[in-house]
Write a protein that holds these residues in place. Structure first.
Motif, PDB file in Angstrom:
ATOM      1  N   ILE A  13     -13.566  24.823  43.981  1.00 23.10           N
ATOM      2  CA  ILE A  13     -14.146  24.586  42.654  1.00 23.10           C
ATOM      3  C   ILE A  13     -13.474  23.372  42.017  1.00 23.10           C
ATOM      4  O   ILE A  13     -14.141  22.457  41.511  1.00 23.10           O
ATOM      5  CB  ILE A  13     -13.990  25.826  41.758  1.00 23.10           C
ATOM      6  N   LEU A  14     -12.150  23.352  42.050  1.00 24.79           N
ATOM      7  CA  LEU A  14     -11.415  22.212  41.494  1.00 24.79           C
ATOM      8  C   LEU A  14     -11.673  20.951  42.306  1.00 24.79           C
ATOM      9  O   LEU A  14     -11.789  19.858  41.757  1.00 24.79           O
ATOM     10  CB  LEU A  14      -9.917  22.517  41.456  1.00 24.79           C
ATOM     11  N   SER A  15     -11.797  21.104  43.624  1.00 25.11           N
ATOM     12  CA  SER A  15     -12.042  19.945  44.483  1.00 25.11           C
ATOM     13  C   SER A  15     -13.378  19.291  44.170  1.00 25.11           C
ATOM     14  O   SER A  15     -13.472  18.062  44.060  1.00 25.11           O
ATOM     15  CB  SER A  15     -12.004  20.378  45.953  1.00 25.11           C
ATOM     16  N   VAL A  16     -14.417  20.102  44.018  1.00 25.64           N
ATOM     17  CA  VAL A  16     -15.742  19.559  43.702  1.00 25.64           C
ATOM     18  C   VAL A  16     -15.755  18.957  42.298  1.00 25.64           C
ATOM     19  O   VAL A  16     -16.350  17.895  42.069  1.00 25.64           O
ATOM     20  CB  VAL A  16     -16.816  20.657  43.831  1.00 25.64           C
ATOM     21  N   TYR A  17     -15.082  19.600  41.365  1.00 29.69           N
ATOM     22  CA  TYR A  17     -15.003  19.054  40.003  1.00 29.69           C
ATOM     23  C   TYR A  17     -14.272  17.706  40.016  1.00 29.69           C
ATOM     24  O   TYR A  17     -14.699  16.751  39.351  1.00 29.69           O
ATOM     25  CB  TYR A  17     -14.275  20.035  39.093  1.00 29.69           C
ATOM     26  N   SER A  18     -13.208  17.606  40.789  1.00 28.31           N
ATOM     27  CA  SER A  18     -12.474  16.343  40.901  1.00 28.31           C
ATOM     28  C   SER A  18     -13.343  15.274  41.556  1.00 28.31           C
ATOM     29  O   SER A  18     -13.322  14.101  41.157  1.00 28.31           O
ATOM     30  CB  SER A  18     -11.195  16.553  41.713  1.00 28.31           C
ATOM     31  N   LEU A 131      -5.168  20.455  44.424  1.00 26.34           N
ATOM     32  CA  LEU A 131      -4.452  20.082  43.197  1.00 26.34           C
ATOM     33  C   LEU A 131      -3.965  18.635  43.246  1.00 26.34           C
ATOM     34  O   LEU A 131      -4.021  17.916  42.245  1.00 26.34           O
ATOM     35  CB  LEU A 131      -3.275  21.034  42.974  1.00 26.34           C
ATOM     36  N   VAL A 132      -3.501  18.194  44.407  1.00 24.45           N
ATOM     37  CA  VAL A 132      -3.057  16.802  44.549  1.00 24.45           C
ATOM     38  C   VAL A 132      -4.258  15.862  44.419  1.00 24.45           C
ATOM     39  O   VAL A 132      -4.166  14.801  43.793  1.00 24.45           O
ATOM     40  CB  VAL A 132      -2.340  16.600  45.895  1.00 24.45           C
ATOM     41  N   PHE A 133      -5.377  16.229  45.020  1.00 25.25           N
ATOM     42  CA  PHE A 133      -6.612  15.435  44.907  1.00 25.25           C
ATOM     43  C   PHE A 133      -7.023  15.314  43.442  1.00 25.25           C
ATOM     44  O   PHE A 133      -7.392  14.234  42.967  1.00 25.25           O
ATOM     45  CB  PHE A 133      -7.713  16.093  45.725  1.00 25.25           C
ATOM     46  N   TYR A 134      -6.925  16.416  42.732  1.00 27.99           N
ATOM     47  CA  TYR A 134      -7.232  16.412  41.300  1.00 27.99           C
ATOM     48  C   TYR A 134      -6.310  15.463  40.538  1.00 27.99           C
ATOM     49  O   TYR A 134      -6.750  14.702  39.670  1.00 27.99           O
ATOM     50  CB  TYR A 134      -7.112  17.842  40.768  1.00 27.99           C
ATOM     51  N   MET A 135      -5.019  15.494  40.858  1.00 28.90           N
ATOM     52  CA  MET A 135      -4.049  14.640  40.180  1.00 28.90           C
ATOM     53  C   MET A 135      -4.335  13.166  40.456  1.00 28.90           C
ATOM     54  O   MET A 135      -4.262  12.319  39.552  1.00 28.90           O
ATOM     55  CB  MET A 135      -2.628  14.991  40.629  1.00 28.90           C
TER      56      MET A 135
END
Length: 323
Positions: A13-18, A131-135
């Motif tokens: 979910i976070l990966s797609v949002y990022s 999380l790193v991808f998001y950052m």
């Protein structure tokens, strides 16, 4: 569905949002439709996860991702060149981060027991990678925003970057505790993912606020320059009226001198009038209204401070756009 699949879906979910925020960098000037984007990236999330959980074959996963990204580029009415650049850059960022995380976890896991647990459980490594991808996406958007003239205080930058790092630490700390159940682990990771998305929204709100404040400052300066320009016009009009009134008096005096055959006195009177006229105007005109307003506003400030000035004004096109 086991713990592995549940954690994978949560992290994705976070990966797609990022990825959504990363793709926006390629269409920075585009007006985004929130509903349309929600449908597009929800479909992206569903399709890629169905293919992954159904086949778990790398080439199939890559193909599904490329297909979904191509559909997004088509909906965004992207050129072929931009679409290729968007897909390539997105995959490159994701693959580089994933490779670095694999190496990091394997190397550090040998010396740090906390990381060894993550190395033994690929799903947790995947969540950390998300999380790193998001950052990284957050940093890229911040850099893009700065290049466009936006700015955020250093304190905000530090907090925004450290939130994902703290999230990774909390996940590692939670996993390292043997008494933690799978239900608690899933709940902790889900809460952290929601928190990071919320932080992203805060960042965007702050960025929008600072950009708007900067635009308001520029607008205020332009308004001041326009006000100064209007004042200058009013002074100029008053001077013309006064000059017209004085000229009528001077013409009457000259007429009387000429009728009295006082040629020498008439010539001296004309010379006296010429000495009273100030040849230097306080108004400067470049041909562009905005530049004239700013220029005369700043020149008036310099005159009030008795500062020296060197002015060389050319002709500026009136249709020149000033941002």
């Amino acid at each position: 569905m086991g713990t592995y699949e549940i954690l994978y879906l949560i992290g994705n979910i976070l990966s797609v949002y990022s990825m959504y925020k990363l793709i926006q960098l390629f269409y920075w000037d585009r007006e985004f439709d929130a509903r349309q984007d929600f449908v597009l990236f929800t479909g992206f999330y569903v399709v890629t996860n169905v293919f992954y959980l159904s086949f778990r074959i790398p080439i199939v996963n890559i193909t599904s991702n490329i297909l979904c990204l191509s559909i997004i580029a088509y909906v965004y009415k992207s050129t072929f060149k931009k679409a290729v650049a968007m897909v390539s850059f997105t995959f490159m960022i994701a693959m580089v981060i994933e490779a670095m995380m694999v190496v990091l976890v394997d190397k550090v896991g040998v010396a740090v027991p906390m990381f060894a647990r993550v190395s033994a459980e690929p799903t947790l490594g995947r969540v950390a990678t998300d999380l790193v991808f998001y950052m990284v996406v957050l940093l890229l958007r911040g850099n893009k925003n700065r290049s466009e003239g936006g700015e955020l205080p250093t304190g905000y930058w530090i907090s925004l970057v450290f939130i994902p790092l703290i999230s990774i630490y909390l996940i590692l700390f939670t996993v390292y505790r043997d008494e933690i159940t799978e239900g608690i682990l899933i709940s902790v990771i889900a809460a952290l993912m929601v928190l990071n998305i919320f932080i992203f929204k805060i960042y965007e709100a702050l960025s929008s606020f600072y950009n708007q404040r900067e635009e308001e400052q520029v607008l205020n300066q332009l308004n001041m320059s326009y006000e100064k320009r209007l004042e200058d016009y009013q002074v100029y009009i008053d001077e013309i009226r006064a000059t017209k009134h004085d000229m009528n008096k001077h013409l009457v005096s000259l007429k009387n001198l000429i009728y009295s055959d006082n040629k020498d006195q008439a010539l001296k009177y004309i010379d006296d009038i010429g000495e009273k006229i100030n040849p230097e105007s306080n108004l400067y005109y470049s041909g562009n209204m905005i530049i004239d307003g700013i220029l005369n506003y700043e020149l008036d400030r310099l005159n009030n401070e008795n500062l020296k000035k060197n002015i060389d004004i050319g002709l500026v096109p009136n249709e020149l756009k000033i941002d």
